[in-house]
Motif scaffolding. Structure first.
Motif, PDB file in Angstrom:
ATOM      1  N   LEU A  27      41.942  27.721  60.770  1.00 58.37           N
ATOM      2  CA  LEU A  27      42.666  28.160  61.969  1.00 58.37           C
ATOM      3  C   LEU A  27      42.521  29.661  62.156  1.00 58.37           C
ATOM      4  O   LEU A  27      42.236  30.378  61.200  1.00 58.37           O
ATOM      5  N   PRO A  28      42.784  30.161  63.366  1.00 57.21           N
ATOM      6  CA  PRO A  28      42.938  31.612  63.506  1.00 57.21           C
ATOM      7  C   PRO A  28      44.121  32.055  62.631  1.00 57.21           C
ATOM      8  O   PRO A  28      45.090  31.305  62.471  1.00 57.21           O
ATOM      9  N   VAL A  29      44.032  33.252  62.063  1.00 55.98           N
ATOM     10  CA  VAL A  29      45.079  33.754  61.175  1.00 55.98           C
ATOM     11  C   VAL A  29      45.577  35.097  61.699  1.00 55.98           C
ATOM     12  O   VAL A  29      44.792  36.013  61.927  1.00 55.98           O
ATOM     13  N   LEU A  30      46.891  35.185  61.887  1.00 58.21           N
ATOM     14  CA  LEU A  30      47.535  36.445  62.245  1.00 58.21           C
ATOM     15  C   LEU A  30      48.019  37.084  60.950  1.00 58.21           C
ATOM     16  O   LEU A  30      48.821  36.499  60.223  1.00 58.21           O
ATOM     17  N   VAL A  31      47.494  38.273  60.646  1.00 54.57           N
ATOM     18  CA  VAL A  31      47.873  38.993  59.429  1.00 54.57           C
ATOM     19  C   VAL A  31      48.773  40.155  59.825  1.00 54.57           C
ATOM     20  O   VAL A  31      48.407  40.978  60.661  1.00 54.57           O
ATOM     21  N   PHE A  87      42.385  37.119  62.809  1.00 60.01           N
ATOM     22  CA  PHE A  87      41.061  36.773  62.305  1.00 60.01           C
ATOM     23  C   PHE A  87      40.713  35.370  62.763  1.00 60.01           C
ATOM     24  O   PHE A  87      41.543  34.471  62.712  1.00 60.01           O
ATOM     25  N   ARG A  88      39.483  35.212  63.219  1.00 61.51           N
ATOM     26  CA  ARG A  88      38.981  33.890  63.588  1.00 61.51           C
ATOM     27  C   ARG A  88      37.588  33.774  62.982  1.00 61.51           C
ATOM     28  O   ARG A  88      36.768  34.663  63.168  1.00 61.51           O
ATOM     29  N   ALA A  89      37.352  32.689  62.264  1.00 65.42           N
ATOM     30  CA  ALA A  89      36.057  32.435  61.618  1.00 65.42           C
ATOM     31  C   ALA A  89      35.628  33.622  60.748  1.00 65.42           C
ATOM     32  O   ALA A  89      34.469  34.018  60.741  1.00 65.42           O
ATOM     33  N   GLY A  90      36.588  34.222  60.050  1.00 68.53           N
ATOM     34  CA  GLY A  90      36.283  35.288  59.111  1.00 68.53           C
ATOM     35  C   GLY A  90      36.115  36.668  59.706  1.00 68.53           C
ATOM     36  O   GLY A  90      35.837  37.618  58.992  1.00 68.53           O
ATOM     37  N   GLU A  91      36.299  36.801  61.011  1.00 65.72           N
ATOM     38  CA  GLU A  91      36.114  38.089  61.670  1.00 65.72           C
ATOM     39  C   GLU A  91      37.391  38.527  62.370  1.00 65.72           C
ATOM     40  O   GLU A  91      38.072  37.705  62.993  1.00 65.72           O
TER      41      GLU A  91
END
Length: 117
Positions: A27-31, A87-91
């Motif tokens: 999933l997209p990740v909000l850090v 971050f989405r797909a590691g970016e």
């Protein structure tokens, strides 16, 4: 009032777990780059907990302490807290600095939480 146990959690990550928990996530990740001494970071916590519940299955939300995890903080050029980075797909695809109300944050995240067509 909502019982905290019913709310999706904002989980903690470290330098050691960052790649597996954030960069390799499906999933997209909000850090949230945060610190114990940061007042606006504390203000943002209930907003992120509510958002984690509402976006369950579409957005993962984690926090990382900048003082305890300097490697990741430096790696992404974080200079202020709170910094929110998606971050989405590691970016990294979006960066926001400062606390904001849930409604505004939701609007700012619409493009990253929308389903990919």
């Amino acid at each position: 009032m909502t019982d905290v146990t019913d709310v999706a959690e904002v989980t903690d990550v470290t330098d050691a777990l960052f790649d597996s928990e954030v960069l390799e996530a499906d999933l997209p990740v909000l850090v949230k780059f945060t610190a114990d001494w940061c007042g606006p970071c504390r203000q943002l916590e209930p907003v992120l907990k509510a958002l984690a519940e509402e976006e369950r299955g579409r957005l993962k939300i984690v926090r990382i302490d900048v003082d305890r995890n300097p490697g990741t903080t430096v790696r992404y050029g974080v200079l202020a807290t709170p910094t929110l980075m998606v971050f989405r797909a590691g970016e990294p695809v979006k960066s926001l600095v400062g606390a904001r109300p849930k409604r505004r944050l939701r609007q700012e995240l619409e493009d990253v939480t929308a389903p990919v067509v």
